[in-house]
Write a protein that holds these residues in place. Structure first.
Motif, PDB file in Angstrom:
ATOM      1  N   VAL A   1      -7.000   9.498  -6.781  1.00  0.00           N
ATOM      2  CA  VAL A   1      -7.598  10.734  -6.259  1.00  0.00           C
ATOM      3  C   VAL A   1      -8.447  11.320  -7.369  1.00  0.00           C
ATOM      4  CG1 VAL A   1      -7.204  13.046  -5.328  1.00  0.00           C
ATOM      5  CG2 VAL A   1      -5.627  11.193  -4.753  1.00  0.00           C
ATOM      6  N   LEU A   2      -9.704  11.585  -7.040  1.00  0.00           N
ATOM      7  CA  LEU A   2     -10.581  12.212  -8.026  1.00  0.00           C
ATOM      8  C   LEU A   2     -10.841  13.653  -7.613  1.00  0.00           C
ATOM      9  CD1 LEU A   2     -13.224   9.419  -8.649  1.00  0.00           C
ATOM     10  CD2 LEU A   2     -11.459  10.183 -10.244  1.00  0.00           C
TER      11      LEU A   2
ATOM     12  N   GLY B   1      -0.211   3.050  -8.966  1.00  0.00           N
ATOM     13  CA  GLY B   1      -0.333   1.607  -8.795  1.00  0.00           C
ATOM     14  C   GLY B   1      -0.989   0.982 -10.004  1.00  0.00           C
ATOM     15  N   SER B   2      -0.760  -0.316 -10.184  1.00  0.00           N
ATOM     16  CA  SER B   2      -1.259  -0.941 -11.414  1.00  0.00           C
ATOM     17  C   SER B   2      -2.155  -2.144 -11.151  1.00  0.00           C
ATOM     18  CB  SER B   2      -0.073  -1.353 -12.289  1.00  0.00           C
ATOM     19  OG  SER B   2       0.874  -2.035 -11.498  1.00  0.00           O
ATOM     20  N   GLY B   3      -2.098  -2.718  -9.962  1.00  0.00           N
ATOM     21  CA  GLY B   3      -2.933  -3.899  -9.714  1.00  0.00           C
ATOM     22  C   GLY B   3      -3.496  -3.870  -8.314  1.00  0.00           C
ATOM     23  N   GLY B   4      -4.336  -4.874  -8.009  1.00  0.00           N
ATOM     24  CA  GLY B   4      -4.901  -4.981  -6.668  1.00  0.00           C
ATOM     25  C   GLY B   4      -6.140  -4.127  -6.508  1.00  0.00           C
ATOM     26  N   PRO B   5      -6.693  -4.120  -5.302  1.00  0.00           N
ATOM     27  CA  PRO B   5      -7.915  -3.352  -5.051  1.00  0.00           C
ATOM     28  C   PRO B   5      -7.685  -1.848  -5.246  1.00  0.00           C
ATOM     29  CG  PRO B   5      -7.004  -4.231  -3.001  1.00  0.00           C
ATOM     30  CD  PRO B   5      -6.212  -4.837  -4.107  1.00  0.00           C
ATOM     31  N   ALA B   6      -8.773  -1.149  -5.615  1.00  0.00           N
ATOM     32  CA  ALA B   6      -8.657   0.289  -5.906  1.00  0.00           C
ATOM     33  C   ALA B   6      -9.534   1.098  -4.959  1.00  0.00           C
ATOM     34  CB  ALA B   6      -9.085   0.557  -7.343  1.00  0.00           C
TER      35      ALA B   6
ATOM     36  N   PRO C   1       3.126  -1.104  -0.625  1.00  0.00           N
ATOM     37  CA  PRO C   1       4.032  -1.584  -1.670  1.00  0.00           C
ATOM     38  C   PRO C   1       3.404  -1.457  -3.063  1.00  0.00           C
ATOM     39  CG  PRO C   1       3.872  -3.165   0.134  1.00  0.00           C
ATOM     40  CD  PRO C   1       2.843  -2.114   0.396  1.00  0.00           C
ATOM     41  N   ALA C   2       4.209  -0.986  -4.017  1.00  0.00           N
ATOM     42  CA  ALA C   2       3.714  -0.794  -5.386  1.00  0.00           C
ATOM     43  C   ALA C   2       3.228  -2.129  -5.939  1.00  0.00           C
ATOM     44  CB  ALA C   2       4.832  -0.224  -6.253  1.00  0.00           C
ATOM     45  N   GLY C   3       2.176  -2.084  -6.738  1.00  0.00           N
ATOM     46  CA  GLY C   3       1.649  -3.304  -7.345  1.00  0.00           C
ATOM     47  C   GLY C   3       0.606  -4.004  -6.489  1.00  0.00           C
ATOM     48  N   GLU C   4       0.461  -3.575  -5.226  1.00  0.00           N
ATOM     49  CA  GLU C   4      -0.498  -4.245  -4.344  1.00  0.00           C
ATOM     50  C   GLU C   4      -1.842  -3.537  -4.258  1.00  0.00           C
ATOM     51  OE1 GLU C   4       0.950  -5.302  -0.488  1.00  0.00           O
ATOM     52  OE2 GLU C   4       2.617  -6.436  -1.345  1.00  0.00           O
TER      53      GLU C   4
END
Ligand SMILES: [Zn+2]
Ligand SMILES: [Zn+2]
Length: 383
Positions: free
Chosen positions: A118-119, A67-72, A110-113
């Motif tokens: 995983v660490l 994923g690239s954006g949104g909460p992590a 959904p991608a981007g959301e």
């Protein structure tokens, strides 16, 4: 979406249980988890996660991100075993559940959301891995962290104590213990007086404080007055101020022992102090909500009894964190052979599925509800 997550994890049941079982078959101790880390990282890479192998100076730490954006959200995968006991702390279940949760989320969200991270966090048993990851800033930009730990009971909130480690080395002077005792300076007496001092100190310690140690060097033969001797202590308490205060008093006990016996003292305090777990009640309640939705009952266990320490405490000081327990067998306690075997029993497999499912459900709700994210953040900031 919730039903989809349940089915996604269920569909991977054998694969995820297989990960736990493979880790069980080649247990690796702290910072030696090369095969284990590769197994987990490869599994995530195959699912489209971007991999960074080696973090914070540790070869076996890794970060897998989608994923690239949104909460992590960071889902933590411990993977180290215990010397001689294999996976008697069940970190194989922790790792398999983390992989399962991440795979399900990647397919359901959904991608981007949202960003799913995983660490791979090595060397929990040595109290090192997450301390170094926090220090290296790996949790910057992460909005919440979660992991599950297997246990005899299903518990969402459990406290963990802060912990400091101190080694003492006493140096004296060797001599024949019968022929020339007056020539010797007995380093072992320095160690024994340290224990005696600490045992006297105990009656003034708070309820939550634990001080426990071992003799690491007690001399080589009864007829030689020991020239060197050593001991190693853990000091634990529910807050770091108290850990610091008690550590100072323990050091004073050793200094007093050195003075009384005429020994030279070396103090080596590990600067890697484990922080207590900072509970986030809002995030914990979100996990509990998912358990209730699945019809899984929480055990009625006190949150402040039978406490240990973990490097997850350090993570919880920089980002809202949960560390719930998934059950693998009533009355089966960690760091025993029976516990290791339980990690690959049917209940162990079920624990992997439960951990993966409930973490994925919790993360999906976290991603979907900005009001809740704000509440979790506010609680973290104000507590
Ligand atoms: Zn353990
Ligand atoms: Zn553990």
């Amino acid at each position: 979406m919730k039903q989809a997550i349940v089915e996604l994890v269920e569909g991977r049941r054998d694969e995820l249980a297989g990960i736990a079982e493979q880790l069980f078959r080649f247990p690796e101790t702290g910072l030696q988890e090369h095969r284990s880390a590769a197994l987990l990282a490869d599994a995530l890479e195959r699912e489209g996660f971007r991999l960074e192998r080696g973090l914070a100076g540790m070869d076996t730490a890794f970060r897998a991100e989608y994923g690239s954006g949104g909460p992590a959200i960071a889902i933590l995968a411990e993977m180290d075993a215990l010397p001689g006991l294999g996976h008697a702390c069940g970190h194989n279940i922790i790792a398999a559940a983390a992989v399962g949760a991440a795979i399900a989320l990647r397919q359901a969200v959904p991608a981007g959301e949202a960003r799913i991270i995983v660490l791979g966090t090595p060397a929990e048993e040595l109290g090192i891995g997450k301390v170094e990851l926090v220090k290296a800033g790996v949790f910057q930009g992460v909005d919440a962290a979660m992991m599950v730990h297997p246990s005899s009971r299903r518990v969402v909130i459990k406290h963990y104590l802060g912990l400091a480690r101190i080694r003492f080395t006493f140096a004296g002077r060797p001599s024949h213990a019968a022929a020339y005792p007056e020539e010797g300076i007995n380093a072992l007496d320095g160690v024994i007086q340290t224990f005696n001092g600490i045992n006297a100190l105990r009656q003034q310690l708070r309820q939550d404080v634990r001080v426990h140690g071992i003799i690491t060097d007690g001399g080589v033969a009864p007829n030689i007055i020991p020239a060197t001797a050593g001991c190693y202590f853990y000091v634990r308490a529910s807050d770091l101020d108290e850990v610091g205060r008690v550590r100072d008093r323990v050091v004073a006990c050793a200094e007093g022992a050195a003075l009384a016996t005429g020994c030279r003292l070396e103090v080596a305090a590990d600067e890697r102090v484990l922080a207590p777990l900072k509970i986030n009640h809002t995030l914990s309640a979100l996990y509990s909500e998912q358990l209730a939705w699945l019809g899984l009952a929480e055990a009625n266990a006190p949150a402040d009894k039978n406490l240990g320490s973990s490097d997850i405490g350090n993570v919880s000081q920089v980002v809202p964190t949960i560390h719930p327990h998934v059950p693998i067998g009533a009355g089966v306690h960690i760091h025993t052979d029976a516990f290791a075997r339980a990690t690959v029993s049917d209940q162990g497999k079920q624990a992997v599925v439960e951990g993966a499912t409930v973490m994925a459900l919790t993360a999906a709700e976290f991603f979907a509800r900005s009001d809740l994210r704000k509440k979790i953040r506010d609680e973290f900031t104000n507590s």
